[in-house]
Design an enzyme around this catalytic site. Sequence first.
Site, PDB file in Angstrom:
ATOM      1  N   ASN A 114     -36.079 -85.651 -26.024  1.00 18.61           N
ATOM      2  CA  ASN A 114     -36.463 -85.276 -27.111  1.00 18.61           C
ATOM      3  C   ASN A 114     -35.130 -84.638 -27.934  1.00 18.61           C
ATOM      4  O   ASN A 114     -34.296 -85.252 -28.424  1.00 18.61           O
ATOM      5  CB  ASN A 114     -36.628 -83.601 -26.722  1.00 18.61           C
ATOM      6  CG  ASN A 114     -36.989 -82.267 -27.267  1.00 18.61           C
ATOM      7  OD1 ASN A 114     -37.308 -82.310 -28.515  1.00 18.61           O
ATOM      8  ND2 ASN A 114     -38.314 -81.839 -26.517  1.00 18.61           N
ATOM      9  N   ARG A 115     -35.112 -83.783 -29.010  1.00 17.49           N
ATOM     10  CA  ARG A 115     -33.915 -83.484 -30.031  1.00 17.49           C
ATOM     11  C   ARG A 115     -32.667 -82.535 -29.915  1.00 17.49           C
ATOM     12  O   ARG A 115     -32.835 -82.436 -29.288  1.00 17.49           O
ATOM     13  CB  ARG A 115     -34.833 -82.895 -31.144  1.00 17.49           C
ATOM     14  CG  ARG A 115     -36.055 -82.711 -31.871  1.00 17.49           C
ATOM     15  CD  ARG A 115     -36.696 -82.550 -33.210  1.00 17.49           C
ATOM     16  NE  ARG A 115     -37.472 -83.633 -33.437  1.00 17.49           N
ATOM     17  CZ  ARG A 115     -39.373 -83.481 -33.358  1.00 17.49           C
ATOM     18  NH1 ARG A 115     -39.266 -82.727 -31.830  1.00 17.49           N
ATOM     19  NH2 ARG A 115     -40.200 -83.713 -33.405  1.00 17.49           N
ATOM     20  N   HIS A 140     -35.318 -88.886 -29.487  1.00 19.52           N
ATOM     21  CA  HIS A 140     -35.205 -89.723 -28.156  1.00 19.52           C
ATOM     22  C   HIS A 140     -34.643 -90.709 -28.582  1.00 19.52           C
ATOM     23  O   HIS A 140     -35.121 -92.213 -28.001  1.00 19.52           O
ATOM     24  CB  HIS A 140     -36.447 -90.250 -28.257  1.00 19.52           C
ATOM     25  CG  HIS A 140     -37.750 -89.329 -28.327  1.00 19.52           C
ATOM     26  ND1 HIS A 140     -37.865 -88.483 -27.259  1.00 19.52           N
ATOM     27  CD2 HIS A 140     -38.942 -88.942 -29.180  1.00 19.52           C
ATOM     28  CE1 HIS A 140     -39.277 -87.551 -27.371  1.00 19.52           C
ATOM     29  NE2 HIS A 140     -39.437 -88.147 -28.154  1.00 19.52           N
ATOM     30  N   HIS A 214     -42.470 -91.367 -21.779  1.00 18.26           N
ATOM     31  CA  HIS A 214     -43.401 -90.786 -23.154  1.00 18.26           C
ATOM     32  C   HIS A 214     -44.730 -91.498 -23.107  1.00 18.26           C
ATOM     33  O   HIS A 214     -44.858 -92.111 -23.727  1.00 18.26           O
ATOM     34  CB  HIS A 214     -42.627 -91.752 -23.788  1.00 18.26           C
ATOM     35  CG  HIS A 214     -42.289 -90.430 -25.507  1.00 18.26           C
ATOM     36  ND1 HIS A 214     -43.357 -90.243 -26.113  1.00 18.26           N
ATOM     37  CD2 HIS A 214     -42.048 -88.931 -25.985  1.00 18.26           C
ATOM     38  CE1 HIS A 214     -43.510 -89.598 -26.809  1.00 18.26           C
ATOM     39  NE2 HIS A 214     -42.564 -88.721 -27.206  1.00 18.26           N
ATOM     40  N   SER A 215     -45.553 -91.401 -21.780  1.00 19.27           N
ATOM     41  CA  SER A 215     -46.736 -91.660 -22.193  1.00 19.27           C
ATOM     42  C   SER A 215     -47.700 -91.003 -22.815  1.00 19.27           C
ATOM     43  O   SER A 215     -47.747 -89.545 -22.416  1.00 19.27           O
ATOM     44  CB  SER A 215     -47.347 -92.119 -20.720  1.00 19.27           C
ATOM     45  OG  SER A 215     -46.769 -93.759 -19.895  1.00 19.27           O
ATOM     46  N   TYR A 216     -48.466 -91.649 -23.702  1.00 20.28           N
ATOM     47  CA  TYR A 216     -49.654 -90.508 -24.563  1.00 20.28           C
ATOM     48  C   TYR A 216     -50.733 -91.409 -23.142  1.00 20.28           C
ATOM     49  O   TYR A 216     -51.429 -92.158 -23.416  1.00 20.28           O
ATOM     50  CB  TYR A 216     -50.090 -91.526 -25.384  1.00 20.28           C
ATOM     51  CG  TYR A 216     -49.097 -91.494 -26.909  1.00 20.28           C
ATOM     52  CD1 TYR A 216     -47.469 -92.118 -26.076  1.00 20.28           C
ATOM     53  CD2 TYR A 216     -49.447 -90.426 -27.998  1.00 20.28           C
ATOM     54  CE1 TYR A 216     -46.368 -91.380 -27.907  1.00 20.28           C
ATOM     55  CE2 TYR A 216     -48.153 -90.621 -28.815  1.00 20.28           C
ATOM     56  CZ  TYR A 216     -46.196 -90.682 -28.414  1.00 20.28           C
ATOM     57  OH  TYR A 216     -46.070 -90.752 -29.513  1.00 20.28           O
ATOM     58  N   ASP A 287     -46.073 -78.614 -30.049  1.00 16.24           N
ATOM     59  CA  ASP A 287     -45.112 -80.069 -29.893  1.00 16.24           C
ATOM     60  C   ASP A 287     -44.119 -79.170 -29.129  1.00 16.24           C
ATOM     61  O   ASP A 287     -42.817 -78.459 -29.737  1.00 16.24           O
ATOM     62  CB  ASP A 287     -45.141 -80.276 -31.243  1.00 16.24           C
ATOM     63  CG  ASP A 287     -44.038 -82.222 -31.208  1.00 16.24           C
ATOM     64  OD1 ASP A 287     -43.655 -81.622 -30.162  1.00 16.24           O
ATOM     65  OD2 ASP A 287     -43.675 -82.356 -32.187  1.00 16.24           O
ATOM     66  N   GLN A 324     -42.249 -81.034 -21.971  1.00 12.35           N
ATOM     67  CA  GLN A 324     -41.906 -80.941 -23.870  1.00 12.35           C
ATOM     68  C   GLN A 324     -43.877 -81.506 -23.551  1.00 12.35           C
ATOM     69  O   GLN A 324     -44.329 -82.253 -22.959  1.00 12.35           O
ATOM     70  CB  GLN A 324     -42.021 -82.028 -24.056  1.00 12.35           C
ATOM     71  CG  GLN A 324     -41.852 -81.894 -25.749  1.00 12.35           C
ATOM     72  CD  GLN A 324     -41.675 -81.163 -26.548  1.00 12.35           C
ATOM     73  OE1 GLN A 324     -40.215 -80.499 -26.584  1.00 12.35           O
ATOM     74  NE2 GLN A 324     -41.609 -80.629 -28.274  1.00 12.35           N
ATOM     75  N   GLU A 352     -44.138 -84.673 -21.157  1.00 14.97           N
ATOM     76  CA  GLU A 352     -42.581 -85.028 -20.383  1.00 14.97           C
ATOM     77  C   GLU A 352     -41.816 -84.120 -19.908  1.00 14.97           C
ATOM     78  O   GLU A 352     -41.166 -82.990 -20.175  1.00 14.97           O
ATOM     79  CB  GLU A 352     -41.843 -85.076 -21.691  1.00 14.97           C
ATOM     80  CG  GLU A 352     -42.431 -85.802 -22.637  1.00 14.97           C
ATOM     81  CD  GLU A 352     -41.779 -86.156 -24.476  1.00 14.97           C
ATOM     82  OE1 GLU A 352     -41.070 -86.545 -24.996  1.00 14.97           O
ATOM     83  OE2 GLU A 352     -42.701 -85.962 -25.321  1.00 14.97           O
TER      84      GLU A 352
HETATM   85  C1  BGC Z   1     -41.885 -85.421 -29.731  1.00 15.48           C
HETATM   86  C2  BGC Z   1     -42.354 -85.211 -30.968  1.00 15.48           C
HETATM   87  C3  BGC Z   1     -42.378 -86.806 -31.841  1.00 15.48           C
HETATM   88  C4  BGC Z   1     -42.959 -87.553 -30.526  1.00 15.48           C
HETATM   89  C5  BGC Z   1     -42.476 -88.837 -31.056  1.00 15.48           C
HETATM   90  C6  BGC Z   1     -42.651 -86.289 -28.979  1.00 15.48           C
HETATM   91  O1  BGC Z   1     -41.330 -85.836 -27.576  1.00 15.48           O
HETATM   92  O2  BGC Z   1     -41.496 -83.875 -29.313  1.00 15.48           O
HETATM   93  O3  BGC Z   1     -41.816 -84.377 -32.083  1.00 15.48           O
HETATM   94  O4  BGC Z   1     -42.711 -87.149 -32.890  1.00 15.48           O
HETATM   95  O5  BGC Z   1     -42.027 -87.952 -29.586  1.00 15.48           O
HETATM   96  O6  BGC Z   1     -42.948 -89.358 -31.104  1.00 15.48           O
END
Ligand code: BGC
Length: 396
Positions: A114-115, A140, A214-216, A287, A324, A352
């Site tokens: 994250n940020r 990340h 970070h699995s989609y 998000d 997240q 996440e």
């Molecule tokens: C974030 C998104 C970001 C993405 C990138 C996520 O974990 O919250 O803002 O664009 O990751 O894949």
Amino acid sequence: MNFGERNMLRGFRPLAAAWLGGAALLLLNMGATAVDAKREPFGALADGRQVEAVVLSNNAGIRVKIMTLGAAIQALSIPDRSGHAGDVVLGFDSPQEYLQNPSYFGATVGRFANRIAKGHFTLDGKTYTLATNDHGNHLHGGLKGFDKVLWSIDSVKSGSPATAVFSYTSPDGEEGYPGTLRVTASYSLNDAAVLRVEFRATTDKSTIVNISNHSYFNLSAETGASVLSHLLQVNAAKYTPVDVGLIPTGELRAVEGTPFDFRKPTAIGLRVRDGHDQQIRYGRGYDHNFALDGTLGESRLAARVADPSSGRIMEIFTKAPGLQFYSGNFLDATIAGKGGRVYREGDALVLEPQLFPDAPNQKTFPSARLDPGNTYVNTMEYRFSTDKPARPAGVK
Ligand code: BGC
């Protein structure tokens, strides 16, 4: 019904077993259940470096492939309510594509998932400057986070659970972070359809850490259906609203009466475009980090996702304070993933378990600090099941 229970039915109740999967499967599954772990090559990067993978598979039809690039989940095959397995995560067929199109598919994200605002944080009076890779913020782990490095395979073991342990040593100063960080990512799969992912880290200097997966996910598995009809439950009464750059303001806001109230299972698509809420506009959908209910440090159900079309259900248990939820808003049809499938907005969701975003700069958020002698641990359990199995025609 979880897949472990289904397996027992297969072993001991022939009629039910035939109903669930057919006589051939019954014969296959009569013996003791086992979970297998195998190493295999997964292609090469453009510079010639070889990428390896470990495949964990069980008799309940679950198969997960983790590759050394990013210690990432490359594929995760789960049976639907009729027993047909399908891959429920986004990704690519070859390793180089992961480097060409960085979207963190399946990856281990760190050192800080994250940020971090403007890439700055202060520890013991010293200000550190991290690589910035997201509109002036750090995201990340920076330009070359854990998703873009090759991890070593430390051990691979069959049995229940079968496990694969990956490791990476991040040198002092990498992407601007202090301290040499030794990290392991352990994946284990058991007969009861539980995939457990655990990140551990130690340091030789005080530093900050926040590692997640970070699995989609798209539980409908390659059918082309979006996740907007998935029912999501998140056990959180509060979330952390953000500014326009997706940095938390520091407030913990009640979800009650907002599109962020997922305390009861709700279709993601119902409110994902609710522009009356400024937070939805800032996130281009969801998000946001949810402040999970329950006692910090105790494993509890954070989220449950159910796909009404396939019957697949995924539950995520964690001890982490935050979750997240990203609804895949930046998937814009410019990249094609596995099997050449183009990924578009709403094609997947990311959940996440982690600390809160920008924790190093927010005094009221749980701390991201790690000191020498202590071990950072973040564990997440994904429990898979289905709603009731489909009955063959003629069976009441
Ligand atoms: C974030 C998104 C970001 C993405 C990138 C996520 O974990 O919250 O803002 O664009 O990751 O894949």
